[in-house]
Design a protein around this motif. Structure first.
Motif, PDB file in Angstrom:
ATOM      1  N   ASP A 150       0.850  -1.190   0.000  1.00  0.00           N
ATOM      2  CA  ASP A 150       0.000   0.000   0.000  1.00  0.00           C
ATOM      3  C   ASP A 150       0.889   1.244   0.000  1.00  0.00           C
ATOM      4  O   ASP A 150       2.121   1.142  -0.099  1.00  0.00           O
ATOM      5  CB  ASP A 150      -0.971  -0.017   1.185  1.00  0.00           C
ATOM      6  N   ASP A 151       0.291   2.399   0.111  1.00  0.00           N
ATOM      7  CA  ASP A 151       1.044   3.664   0.043  1.00  0.00           C
ATOM      8  C   ASP A 151       2.062   3.822   1.166  1.00  0.00           C
ATOM      9  O   ASP A 151       3.042   4.548   1.020  1.00  0.00           O
ATOM     10  CB  ASP A 151       0.079   4.859   0.062  1.00  0.00           C
TER      11      ASP A 151
ATOM     12  N   GLY B 299       3.847   1.271   2.337  1.00  0.00           N
ATOM     13  CA  GLY B 299       4.852   0.219   2.215  1.00  0.00           C
ATOM     14  C   GLY B 299       4.470  -1.067   2.921  1.00  0.00           C
ATOM     15  O   GLY B 299       5.253  -2.006   2.979  1.00  0.00           O
ATOM     16  N   LYS B 300       3.251  -1.121   3.451  1.00  0.00           N
ATOM     17  CA  LYS B 300       2.771  -2.328   4.139  1.00  0.00           C
ATOM     18  C   LYS B 300       2.255  -3.332   3.105  1.00  0.00           C
ATOM     19  O   LYS B 300       1.595  -2.955   2.131  1.00  0.00           O
ATOM     20  CB  LYS B 300       1.651  -1.949   5.110  1.00  0.00           C
ATOM     21  N   VAL B 301       2.582  -4.614   3.320  1.00  0.00           N
ATOM     22  CA  VAL B 301       2.125  -5.666   2.407  1.00  0.00           C
ATOM     23  C   VAL B 301       0.613  -5.798   2.518  1.00  0.00           C
ATOM     24  O   VAL B 301       0.069  -6.016   3.603  1.00  0.00           O
ATOM     25  CB  VAL B 301       2.806  -7.021   2.723  1.00  0.00           C
ATOM     26  N   MET B 302      -0.076  -5.643   1.393  1.00  0.00           N
ATOM     27  CA  MET B 302      -1.532  -5.787   1.383  1.00  0.00           C
ATOM     28  C   MET B 302      -1.997  -7.002   0.590  1.00  0.00           C
ATOM     29  O   MET B 302      -3.170  -7.328   0.563  1.00  0.00           O
ATOM     30  CB  MET B 302      -2.199  -4.528   0.828  1.00  0.00           C
TER      31      MET B 302
END
Length: 173
Positions: free
Chosen positions: A76-77, A79-82
């Motif tokens: 996501d924006d 930098g978290k894995v979605m």
């Protein structure tokens, strides 16, 4: 699974509506699932950004196929894995052709060695650099030496008068 394209339908056999909302683990073989390969692949993709794989997968009808693929993490924006996206191709035919070639080469080599060991002649093979890499049983039986000593003048089975010219011709060939 929250998306499934036509290519995935063609390779795996499941229609989009059959897999939506299901775990992606359905494409992994039972052995890989038992070893946690599906989870390892996602962890690698989450940690490294991608996870490449070359292994057997399973189709809807239970048939296995060899896939060459990559799983990428989707961020996501912040930098978290979605999620993840997996792209692969069916490499079964290529793997089967390579395996058949290997079996044919091994089979031909085995037949050659078997025949070469039944004749009364000395037989050997050499690499392009002239290094002898195989010999039949008659060589050792006749000379009492390993073929790697053939040009070692101290232990050569050749007559000393023939050694220099033979060594020269061997090197040239």
């Amino acid at each position: 699974i929250n998306d499934w394209n036509v290519g995935a339908e063609l390779i795996f056999g499941w229609k989009r509506n059959e897999v939506m909302g299901k775990l992606a683990s359905l494409i992994f073989t039972p052995e890989d699932l038992n070893h946690g390969v599906d989870k390892e692949e996602m962890m690698s993709a989450a940690t490294l950004g991608k996870a490449e794989d070359k292994r057997w997968h399973i189709k809807k009808n239970g048939i296995r196929f060899y896939a060459n693929g990559i799983m990428n993490s989707l961020l996501d924006d912040t930098g978290k894995v979605m999620g993840f996206v997996k792209v692969l191709r069916d490499d079964t035919e290529r793997i089967m052709i390579e395996d058949e070639k290997r079996r044919a080469e091994i089979s031909a080599e085995s037949r050659f060695c078997e025949i070469a060991n039944t004749i009364p002649n000395i037989v050997w093979t050499a690499r392009a650099d002239g290094t002898i890499d195989w010999h039949n049983d008659k060589y050792k039986e006749y000379t009492g030496l390993s073929p790697w000593t053939v040009f070692d003048s101290a232990e050569s089975p050749m007559h000393p008068d023939d050694l220099a010219i033979t060594k020269q011709k061997w090197k040239a060939s």
